[in-house]
Enzyme design. Structure first.
Site, mmCIF file in Angstrom:
data_model
loop_
_atom_site.group_PDB
_atom_site.id
_atom_site.type_symbol
_atom_site.label_atom_id
_atom_site.label_comp_id
_atom_site.label_asym_id
_atom_site.label_seq_id
_atom_site.Cartn_x
_atom_site.Cartn_y
_atom_site.Cartn_z
ATOM 1 N NE ARG A 270 -41.543 -29.605 5.738
ATOM 2 C CZ ARG A 270 -41.554 -28.564 4.906
ATOM 3 N NH1 ARG A 270 -42.673 -27.911 4.687
ATOM 4 N NH2 ARG A 270 -40.457 -28.184 4.282
ATOM 5 C CG HIS B 16 -51.548 -28.675 -8.452
ATOM 6 N ND1 HIS B 16 -50.511 -28.109 -7.739
ATOM 7 C CD2 HIS B 16 -51.021 -29.097 -9.626
ATOM 8 C CE1 HIS B 16 -49.404 -28.208 -8.452
ATOM 9 N NE2 HIS B 16 -49.675 -28.796 -9.600
HETATM 10 C C1 GRF Z 1 -54.147 -21.150 -7.329
HETATM 11 O O1 GRF Z 1 -53.799 -21.264 -8.691
HETATM 12 C C2 GRF Z 1 -53.915 -22.458 -6.623
HETATM 13 O O2 GRF Z 1 -54.195 -23.565 -7.401
HETATM 14 C C3 GRF Z 1 -52.443 -22.367 -6.365
HETATM 15 O O3 GRF Z 1 -52.259 -21.051 -5.913
HETATM 16 C C4 GRF Z 1 -53.208 -20.219 -6.576
HETATM 17 C C5 GRF Z 1 -53.885 -19.390 -5.510
HETATM 18 O O4 GRF Z 1 -54.343 -18.180 -6.050
HETATM 19 N N1 GRF Z 1 -52.008 -23.399 -5.455
HETATM 20 P P1 GRF Z 1 -54.974 -17.024 -5.123
HETATM 21 O O5 GRF Z 1 -53.931 -16.632 -4.099
HETATM 22 O O6 GRF Z 1 -56.194 -17.598 -4.449
HETATM 23 O O7 GRF Z 1 -55.310 -15.924 -6.066
#
Ligand code: GRF
Length: 183
Positions: free
Chosen positions: A56, A100
């Site tokens: 990582r 998030h």
């Molecule tokens: C979003 O809901 C973000 O909060 C989460 O992943 C999703 C991304 O969606 N961490 P996308 O790939 O941009 O459609």
């Protein structure tokens, strides 16, 4: 700014639609977000997570180098699915933001939407926050609630949350770039 993504890229698309200055899109795998960047003619960096497994730290250094190569001074995580190590938070100190799909501090982690459903939450939502080395932690910049429907599935609920994220996240990023929100 640099946008980090791993998924379909609809949040990235919303950031581009808002005409925010994206210097580079960085992905950790081939994904919809990479296709969006290519289609939009935005510089794309592919730093394959699998090429660095299980290291990582080395992966994180490669991400920092790729972002620095594009003179990035703000990093927006938009569905980036690799946990990054300390060097990126040192390199872009307090200048990494994330969206998030829950009302933090509830439902941290990669399964926030199914976890909220399984818990029987009646309200969830999304949180825009400063990203820190602790996952889904860090100062909250904005939140918006989404009501959970009785018939909701993971995908219907996540899609309604993402509809909010696509509006709220670009708006918060614009305010950061304008100096209206100070990180
Ligand atoms: C979003 O809901 C973000 O909060 C989460 O992943 C999703 C991304 O969606 N961490 P996308 O790939 O941009 O459609």
């Amino acid at each position: 700014m640099g946008v980090l993504a791993s998924g379909g890229g609809s949040i990235l698309q919303a950031i581009l639609d808002a005409r925010l200055p994206v210097a580079v899109v960085l992905v950790d795998r081939d994904c919809g977000a990479a296709a969006i960047a290519r289609g939009a003619g935005i510089p794309l960096e592919v730093v394959e997570r699998v090429s660095y497994l299980p290291d990582r730290l080395a992966f994180t250094h490669a991400v920092v180098d790729a972002l620095r190569a594009h003179d990035v001074d703000l990093v927006a995580m938009a569905g980036f699915m690799t946990i990054l190590d300390k060097p990126v938070f040192d390199a872009f100190d307090g200048r990494i933001v994330n969206t998030h799909p829950s009302l933090l501090p509830s439902f941290r982690g990669a399964h926030a939407v199914p976890d909220a459903l399984a818990f029987g939450a009646k309200v969830t939502g999304c949180t825009i926050h400063v990203a820190t080395v602790e996952v889904d932690d860090g100062p909250i910049l904005a939140q918006e609630a989404v009501v959970v429907g009785v018939d909701d599935t993971d995908s219907t609920l996540h899609e309604r949350i993402k509809t909010v994220e696509r509006r709220l996240y670009p708006a918060v990023l614009a305010r950061i770039l304008e100096g209206d929100i100070r990180l």
